[in-house]
Design a protein around this motif. Structure first.
Motif, PDB file in Angstrom:
ATOM      1  N   GLY A  38       0.819  -1.213   0.000  1.00 49.53           N
ATOM      2  CA  GLY A  38       0.000   0.000   0.000  1.00 49.53           C
ATOM      3  C   GLY A  38       0.848   1.255   0.000  1.00 49.53           C
ATOM      4  O   GLY A  38       0.554   2.221  -0.708  1.00 49.53           O
ATOM      5  N   ALA A  39       1.934   1.257   0.767  1.00 48.04           N
ATOM      6  CA  ALA A  39       2.834   2.414   0.810  1.00 48.04           C
ATOM      7  C   ALA A  39       3.554   2.603  -0.525  1.00 48.04           C
ATOM      8  O   ALA A  39       3.738   3.737  -0.981  1.00 48.04           O
ATOM      9  N   VAL A  40       3.956   1.502  -1.160  1.00 48.79           N
ATOM     10  CA  VAL A  40       4.602   1.584  -2.475  1.00 48.79           C
ATOM     11  C   VAL A  40       3.639   2.211  -3.489  1.00 48.79           C
ATOM     12  O   VAL A  40       4.037   3.046  -4.308  1.00 48.79           O
ATOM     13  N   LEU A  41       2.373   1.829  -3.413  1.00 49.68           N
ATOM     14  CA  LEU A  41       1.386   2.403  -4.326  1.00 49.68           C
ATOM     15  C   LEU A  41       1.169   3.891  -4.051  1.00 49.68           C
ATOM     16  O   LEU A  41       0.966   4.673  -4.988  1.00 49.68           O
ATOM     17  N   LEU A  42       1.228   4.302  -2.790  1.00 52.17           N
ATOM     18  CA  LEU A  42       1.147   5.738  -2.476  1.00 52.17           C
ATOM     19  C   LEU A  42       2.345   6.485  -3.051  1.00 52.17           C
ATOM     20  O   LEU A  42       2.203   7.586  -3.587  1.00 52.17           O
ATOM     21  N   ALA A  43       3.520   5.871  -2.962  1.00 47.04           N
ATOM     22  CA  ALA A  43       4.715   6.487  -3.553  1.00 47.04           C
ATOM     23  C   ALA A  43       4.577   6.564  -5.071  1.00 47.04           C
ATOM     24  O   ALA A  43       5.001   7.553  -5.687  1.00 47.04           O
ATOM     25  N   ALA A  44       3.962   5.546  -5.672  1.00 48.14           N
ATOM     26  CA  ALA A  44       3.738   5.564  -7.122  1.00 48.14           C
ATOM     27  C   ALA A  44       2.824   6.719  -7.515  1.00 48.14           C
ATOM     28  O   ALA A  44       3.031   7.354  -8.558  1.00 48.14           O
ATOM     29  N   ILE A  45       1.838   7.012  -6.681  1.00 46.53           N
ATOM     30  CA  ILE A  45       0.960   8.156  -6.944  1.00 46.53           C
ATOM     31  C   ILE A  45       1.784   9.444  -6.962  1.00 46.53           C
ATOM     32  O   ILE A  45       1.639  10.278  -7.858  1.00 46.53           O
ATOM     33  N   ALA A  46       2.659   9.589  -5.977  1.00 42.83           N
ATOM     34  CA  ALA A  46       3.499  10.785  -5.918  1.00 42.83           C
ATOM     35  C   ALA A  46       4.382  10.894  -7.159  1.00 42.83           C
ATOM     36  O   ALA A  46       4.514  11.975  -7.746  1.00 42.83           O
ATOM     37  N   VAL A  47       4.959   9.783  -7.583  1.00 44.05           N
ATOM     38  CA  VAL A  47       5.805   9.775  -8.782  1.00 44.05           C
ATOM     39  C   VAL A  47       4.986  10.168 -10.010  1.00 44.05           C
ATOM     40  O   VAL A  47       5.432  10.969 -10.841  1.00 44.05           O
ATOM     41  N   LEU A  48       3.786   9.620 -10.127  1.00 43.48           N
ATOM     42  CA  LEU A  48       2.935   9.953 -11.264  1.00 43.48           C
ATOM     43  C   LEU A  48       2.565  11.431 -11.279  1.00 43.48           C
ATOM     44  O   LEU A  48       2.574  12.079 -12.332  1.00 43.48           O
ATOM     45  N   ILE A  49       2.259  11.981 -10.113  1.00 42.32           N
ATOM     46  CA  ILE A  49       1.883  13.399 -10.040  1.00 42.32           C
ATOM     47  C   ILE A  49       3.067  14.297 -10.384  1.00 42.32           C
ATOM     48  O   ILE A  49       2.933  15.246 -11.166  1.00 42.32           O
ATOM     49  N   VAL A  50       4.233  13.995  -9.818  1.00 44.95           N
ATOM     50  CA  VAL A  50       5.428  14.792 -10.125  1.00 44.95           C
ATOM     51  C   VAL A  50       5.766  14.682 -11.607  1.00 44.95           C
ATOM     52  O   VAL A  50       6.117  15.680 -12.253  1.00 44.95           O
ATOM     53  N   TYR A  76      -6.049   4.141  -9.906  1.00 47.23           N
ATOM     54  CA  TYR A  76      -5.960   2.712  -9.589  1.00 47.23           C
ATOM     55  C   TYR A  76      -5.043   2.478  -8.398  1.00 47.23           C
ATOM     56  O   TYR A  76      -5.342   1.660  -7.515  1.00 47.23           O
ATOM     57  N   CYS A  77      -3.929   3.206  -8.362  1.00 48.42           N
ATOM     58  CA  CYS A  77      -3.000   3.076  -7.236  1.00 48.42           C
ATOM     59  C   CYS A  77      -3.654   3.518  -5.927  1.00 48.42           C
ATOM     60  O   CYS A  77      -3.470   2.888  -4.880  1.00 48.42           O
ATOM     61  N   MET A  78      -4.434   4.596  -5.995  1.00 46.03           N
ATOM     62  CA  MET A  78      -5.099   5.090  -4.788  1.00 46.03           C
ATOM     63  C   MET A  78      -6.109   4.076  -4.265  1.00 46.03           C
ATOM     64  O   MET A  78      -6.150   3.774  -3.070  1.00 46.03           O
ATOM     65  N   ALA A  79      -6.932   3.542  -5.165  1.00 41.49           N
ATOM     66  CA  ALA A  79      -7.937   2.564  -4.742  1.00 41.49           C
ATOM     67  C   ALA A  79      -7.272   1.314  -4.165  1.00 41.49           C
ATOM     68  O   ALA A  79      -7.664   0.818  -3.098  1.00 41.49           O
ATOM     69  N   ALA A  80      -6.250   0.811  -4.850  1.00 36.06           N
ATOM     70  CA  ALA A  80      -5.570  -0.389  -4.375  1.00 36.06           C
ATOM     71  C   ALA A  80      -4.884  -0.132  -3.036  1.00 36.06           C
ATOM     72  O   ALA A  80      -4.945  -0.967  -2.122  1.00 36.06           O
ATOM     73  N   SER A  81      -4.251   1.023  -2.890  1.00 38.21           N
ATOM     74  CA  SER A  81      -3.584   1.364  -1.639  1.00 38.21           C
ATOM     75  C   SER A  81      -4.581   1.427  -0.489  1.00 38.21           C
ATOM     76  O   SER A  81      -4.325   0.901   0.598  1.00 38.21           O
ATOM     77  N   PHE A  82      -5.711   2.057  -0.731  1.00 39.83           N
ATOM     78  CA  PHE A  82      -6.749   2.155   0.306  1.00 39.83           C
ATOM     79  C   PHE A  82      -7.170   0.766   0.779  1.00 39.83           C
ATOM     80  O   PHE A  82      -7.208   0.490   1.973  1.00 39.83           O
ATOM     81  N   PHE A  83      -7.475  -0.112  -0.156  1.00 40.62           N
ATOM     82  CA  PHE A  83      -7.937  -1.448   0.210  1.00 40.62           C
ATOM     83  C   PHE A  83      -6.841  -2.262   0.893  1.00 40.62           C
ATOM     84  O   PHE A  83      -7.114  -2.996   1.838  1.00 40.62           O
ATOM     85  N   LEU A  84      -5.605  -2.143   0.413  1.00 45.47           N
ATOM     86  CA  LEU A  84      -4.508  -2.893   1.022  1.00 45.47           C
ATOM     87  C   LEU A  84      -4.229  -2.450   2.454  1.00 45.47           C
ATOM     88  O   LEU A  84      -3.761  -3.240   3.274  1.00 45.47           O
ATOM     89  N   MET A  85      -4.526  -1.213   2.769  1.00 48.37           N
ATOM     90  CA  MET A  85      -4.255  -0.689   4.107  1.00 48.37           C
ATOM     91  C   MET A  85      -5.376  -0.975   5.112  1.00 48.37           C
ATOM     92  O   MET A  85      -5.212  -0.707   6.305  1.00 48.37           O
ATOM     93  N   LEU A  86      -6.491  -1.527   4.669  1.00 50.59           N
ATOM     94  CA  LEU A  86      -7.611  -1.758   5.583  1.00 50.59           C
ATOM     95  C   LEU A  86      -7.245  -2.697   6.740  1.00 50.59           C
ATOM     96  O   LEU A  86      -7.515  -2.396   7.902  1.00 50.59           O
ATOM     97  N   GLY A  87      -6.662  -3.846   6.432  1.00 51.99           N
ATOM     98  CA  GLY A  87      -6.299  -4.812   7.475  1.00 51.99           C
ATOM     99  C   GLY A  87      -5.266  -4.269   8.440  1.00 51.99           C
ATOM    100  O   GLY A  87      -5.469  -4.304   9.673  1.00 51.99           O
TER     101      GLY A  87
END
Length: 169
Positions: free
Chosen positions: A16-28, A49-60
């Motif tokens: 989930g954290a890697v996907l959040l970092a991917a969002i930052a990379v995409l935005i930059v 897609y990264c945001m949705a996946a990150s959200f779900f992966l962080m639930l547990g």
């Protein structure tokens, strides 16, 4: 078993954290590319897609850390057997509901794979890919809920009740 569960929760958290970092990379990348008058096709979709996946992966992992918003007005006023019964009722309901969603999300993901569904945006992304990460997140949430349900059934506290006192992920 506890070690395997801790590894599962930590892996979901890291992904989930890697996907959040991917969002930052995409935005930059988008910001820089706009300054250079270059277009990055599909970056918005991929970030979504990264945001949705990150959200779900962080639930547990969030449940295990006590980071979910819980309304404990009633449960926190109860003591002893009444509190345990209410915790079991809440955990049982949350587990059943989450398992229901996980099952149907897994079925939808399989159908998307089977039918070859593609996104309708600029990039034709196979929809089963982001859906699969979201399904994994739901399954990890179910595992975390079952973990807490079993703990309460055994007379122990749920992870979220003493999350500040433990270092488990």
């Amino acid at each position: 078993m506890r070690t395997a569960l801790s590894i599962l929760y930590r892996a979901a958290e890291i992904l989930g954290a890697v996907l959040l970092a991917a969002i930052a990379v995409l935005i930059v990348t988008q910001v820089v590319s706009r300054l250079l008058n270059v277009m990055v096709p599909g970056a918005d979709e991929l970030a979504g897609y990264c945001m949705a996946a990150s959200f779900f992966l962080m639930l547990g992992p969030a449940l295990r850390r006590g980071a979910h918003i819980r309304v404990g007005v009633l449960v926190e006023r109860l003591n002893g057997a009444a509190r345990r019964a209410m915790e079991l009722l809440c955990l049982g309901f949350a587990t059943a509901l989450s398992a229901y969603f996980a099952w149907y999300w897994l079925r939808m993901t399989y159908d998307s794979y089977d039918f070859g569904d593609l996104s309708q945006g600029v990039l034709p992304v196979p929809l089963w890919m982001p859906q699969a990460l979201m399904a994994v997140g739901l399954v990890v949430l179910v595992v975390a809920l079952v973990d807490d349900l079993l703990a309460v059934l055994q007379g122990r506290d749920a992870s979220y009740q003493h999350a500040g006192m433990q270092s488990e992920g």
